[in-house]
Design a protein around this motif. Structure first.
Motif, short mmCIF file in Angstrom:
data_model
loop_
_atom_site.label_atom_id
_atom_site.label_comp_id
_atom_site.label_asym_id
_atom_site.label_seq_id
_atom_site.Cartn_x
_atom_site.Cartn_y
_atom_site.Cartn_z
N LEU A 117 0.91 -0.92 0.42
CA LEU A 117 -0.09 0.16 -0.24
C LEU A 117 1.08 1.44 0.11
CD1 LEU A 117 -3.10 1.74 0.76
CD2 LEU A 117 -2.79 1.27 2.63
N VAL A 118 0.34 2.05 -0.98
CA VAL A 118 1.31 3.33 -0.94
C VAL A 118 0.12 4.12 -0.55
CG1 VAL A 118 2.25 5.61 -2.14
CG2 VAL A 118 3.42 2.71 -2.73
N TYR A 119 0.34 4.96 -0.07
CA TYR A 119 -0.48 6.07 0.73
C TYR A 119 0.19 7.98 0.09
CZ TYR A 119 -2.42 9.31 4.25
OH TYR A 119 -3.40 9.66 4.44
N ASP A 120 -0.13 8.44 -0.83
CA ASP A 120 0.00 9.96 -1.66
C ASP A 120 -0.64 10.45 -1.39
OD1 ASP A 120 0.65 11.82 -3.13
OD2 ASP A 120 0.46 9.66 -5.26
N MET A 121 -0.28 11.48 -0.29
CA MET A 121 -0.44 12.48 0.95
C MET A 121 -0.19 13.53 0.11
SD MET A 121 0.37 11.69 4.66
CE MET A 121 -0.35 12.50 5.47
N ASP A 122 -1.82 14.66 -0.52
CA ASP A 122 -1.51 15.58 -0.65
C ASP A 122 -2.11 16.37 0.43
OD1 ASP A 122 -0.83 14.78 -3.01
OD2 ASP A 122 -2.33 14.67 -4.22
N SER A 123 -2.16 16.13 1.75
CA SER A 123 -2.51 16.77 2.68
C SER A 123 -2.74 16.21 3.91
CB SER A 123 -4.26 17.88 1.91
OG SER A 123 -5.15 17.33 1.89
N LEU A 124 -3.12 16.89 4.80
CA LEU A 124 -3.31 16.85 6.24
C LEU A 124 -4.99 16.77 6.59
CD1 LEU A 124 -0.82 18.60 8.24
CD2 LEU A 124 -0.72 16.01 7.59
N MET A 125 -5.20 15.63 5.74
CA MET A 125 -7.44 15.55 5.98
C MET A 125 -8.22 16.29 7.17
SD MET A 125 -7.74 12.35 3.97
CE MET A 125 -6.79 11.47 4.63
N GLY A 126 -7.18 15.86 8.07
CA GLY A 126 -8.34 15.99 9.26
C GLY A 126 -8.05 18.11 9.74
N ASP A 127 -6.94 18.75 9.19
CA ASP A 127 -7.06 20.10 9.01
C ASP A 127 -7.62 20.36 7.99
OD1 ASP A 127 -5.36 19.59 11.21
OD2 ASP A 127 -3.12 19.90 10.26
N TRP A 133 -15.00 23.67 8.05
CA TRP A 133 -16.15 23.67 9.38
C TRP A 133 -14.93 23.85 10.54
CZ3 TRP A 133 -16.69 19.01 6.25
CH2 TRP A 133 -17.77 19.13 4.78
N PRO A 134 -15.52 25.65 10.93
CA PRO A 134 -14.53 25.54 12.88
C PRO A 134 -14.78 24.91 13.62
CG PRO A 134 -14.83 27.21 10.82
CD PRO A 134 -15.14 26.45 10.38
N LEU A 139 -13.18 18.29 17.61
CA LEU A 139 -12.63 16.66 17.24
C LEU A 139 -11.82 15.92 16.68
CD1 LEU A 139 -16.25 15.75 15.72
CD2 LEU A 139 -14.84 15.51 18.33
N ARG A 140 -10.55 17.32 16.89
CA ARG A 140 -9.20 17.15 15.93
C ARG A 140 -8.32 16.54 16.47
NH1 ARG A 140 -6.76 21.76 13.16
NH2 ARG A 140 -7.74 23.28 14.05
N ARG A 141 -8.76 15.95 17.36
CA ARG A 141 -7.53 15.04 18.18
C ARG A 141 -7.59 13.99 17.86
NH1 ARG A 141 -6.20 15.35 24.24
NH2 ARG A 141 -5.00 13.57 23.62
N LEU A 142 -9.39 13.47 17.22
CA LEU A 142 -10.10 12.73 16.46
C LEU A 142 -9.58 12.25 15.35
CD1 LEU A 142 -11.92 9.78 16.71
CD2 LEU A 142 -13.92 11.74 15.88
#
Length: 408
Positions: A117-127, A133-134, A139-142
């Motif tokens: 499995l190759v994880y192609d990360m273009d961003s930090l999805m949680g951020d 949606w501020p 839920l940021r830690r989740l």
């Protein structure tokens, strides 16, 4: 190797991630791999030796796929997952290359299939979720815990920028990481027969006025309101005109209204989208290239094209830019209209400064972000997936220098 490449974007369209996906797929196919590419509805079909394209059906009530997370995008992703699982039920793959959120169903597929499995990360999805949606900030830690799961379980993580790579190292110690920045001006990915390039001088209507250019979408995070406000605040003696290329029709009209509201209408022209094939020629016509982006950590693809063009760059002093730019290659200013206006005025008045910054940026782009560097990094990452039972001849393009370039 047989590669299932999951790209949850419309394809091919001339915007950031789909451009990077196309260039990655071309690189893998040229290296002798067989690639099944699964993409969303919308976009232009492409063909090349070694590639099989699978386009998912358009979900009900969904038109154009929006940029960023949305209910419509989630529905599109579910259709992509269904297509991917059908393929996995019929065919064995050596590797799943999962872009962004497609890594989660790829991990789930390991319950009944064995693959790398190759994880192609273009961003930090949680951020990204919290930025959009501020109210979800508690839920940021989740979100971070959820994102840590694929960081740790993938066989290879390929972040698009150094800041994301640093996050992976912190959350998944010991993980194999190959930095994979976007390629500078991937002209080969552009559509053919794009027609004549617009003459920016005809837009400005002057042979002597300095031309400042912004290229890209007009989403709020790009800071185009800041840019328009900056041109409303240029000093009276500054003879500089802003041309904005790109944006959806509704965003273009909103930006025009903004320019009129701040009394910058005579200094600002919006011409809508232009073909990717025109990008290098458009950038070379400009004197100043602008990136007023307000937030984010991943470097915009246009920055690499800006650098390659060899023109003076003004950009906001945020991490998204400073991973690639410094004061020797651009004027970096705080994200405010007054500061941006001052930098534009300084470049408009000083041709020697523009040339010095442009030459330094172009040299750096060619050395670090050219097509050869992208291919070398991608194939070096794939080389780490090989074991003693793998088909070594299929990676004949990976050289000793490519292996040395691996960042892990």
């Amino acid at each position: 190797m047989k590669v299932l490449f999951l790209a949850p974007q419309p394809f091919f369209v001339e915007r950031g991630t789909p451009i990077a996906v196309r260039f990655a797929v071309e690189t893998l196919c040229q290296a002798g791999h067989e690639v099944d590419l699964v993409v969303l509805h919308g976009g232009e079909d492409i063909a090349m030796p070694g590639l099989t394209l699978h386009r998912v059906k358009r979900p009900p009530f969904v038109g154009e796929v929006p940029i960023g997370l949305s209910p419509a995008k989630i529905l599109c992703d579910l259709f992509l997952v269904a297509t991917a699982f059908r393929l996995l039920s019929r065919k064995r793959f050596d590797v799943i290359h999962a872009v962004e959120e497609s890594v989660f169903p790829a991990l789930a597929a390991r319950a009944f299939r064995r693959f790398k499995l190759v994880y192609d990360m273009d961003s930090l999805m949680g951020d990204q979720v919290v930025e959009k949606w501020p109210r979800l900030a508690p839920l940021r830690r989740l979100f971070a815990a959820i994102e840590r799961w694929p960081m740790r379980r993938a066989d290879l993580v390929m972040p698009v920028c150094a800041a994301i790579a640093d996050r992976v190292r912190a959350l998944a110690p010991g993980q194999t990481i190959q930095l994979l920045p976007d390629v500078a001006t991937p002209v080969a990915a552009a559509s053919p027969n794009a027609g004549p390039v617009l003459d920016l001088r005809t837009v400005v209507g002057s042979a002597t006025t300095s031309i400042a250019l912004y290229v890209g979408n007009l989403e709020s995070y790009q800071g185009t309101d800041l840019l328009i406000d900056a041109f409303a605040q240029l000093p009276p003696g500054c003879d500089c005109h802003l041309i904005i290329v790109g944006g959806r029709p509704d965003h273009v009209e909103a930006a025009r209204a903004r320019a009129r509201a701040v009394r910058a209408g005579e200094r600002v022209s919006l011409i809508g989208p232009a073909p990717l094939a025109h990008l290098p020629a458009l950038l070379r016509q400009a004197d100043i290239l602008c990136s007023p982006r307000l937030k984010g950590v991943n470097t915009p693809m246009k920055i690499y094209a800006y650098m390659q063009a060899g023109r003076g760059i003004v950009a906001t002093d945020i991490l998204s830019h400073t991973q690639v730019l410094d004061q020797s290659r651009a004027l970096l200013v705080p994200p405010g209209a007054a500061a941006f206006a001052g930098a534009v005025a300084a470049l408009a008045a000083d041709r020697a400064l523009r040339e010095r910054l442009g030459v330094a940026a172009a040299r750096y782009a060619e050395e670090e972000y050219g097509a050869d560097a992208f291919q070398r990094r991608l194939l070096a990452g794939y080389a780490t997936l090989l074991d003693e039972h793998s088909a070594l001849p299929r990676l004949s393009m990976v050289t000793a220098s490519a292996r040395a370039d691996q960042l892990g």
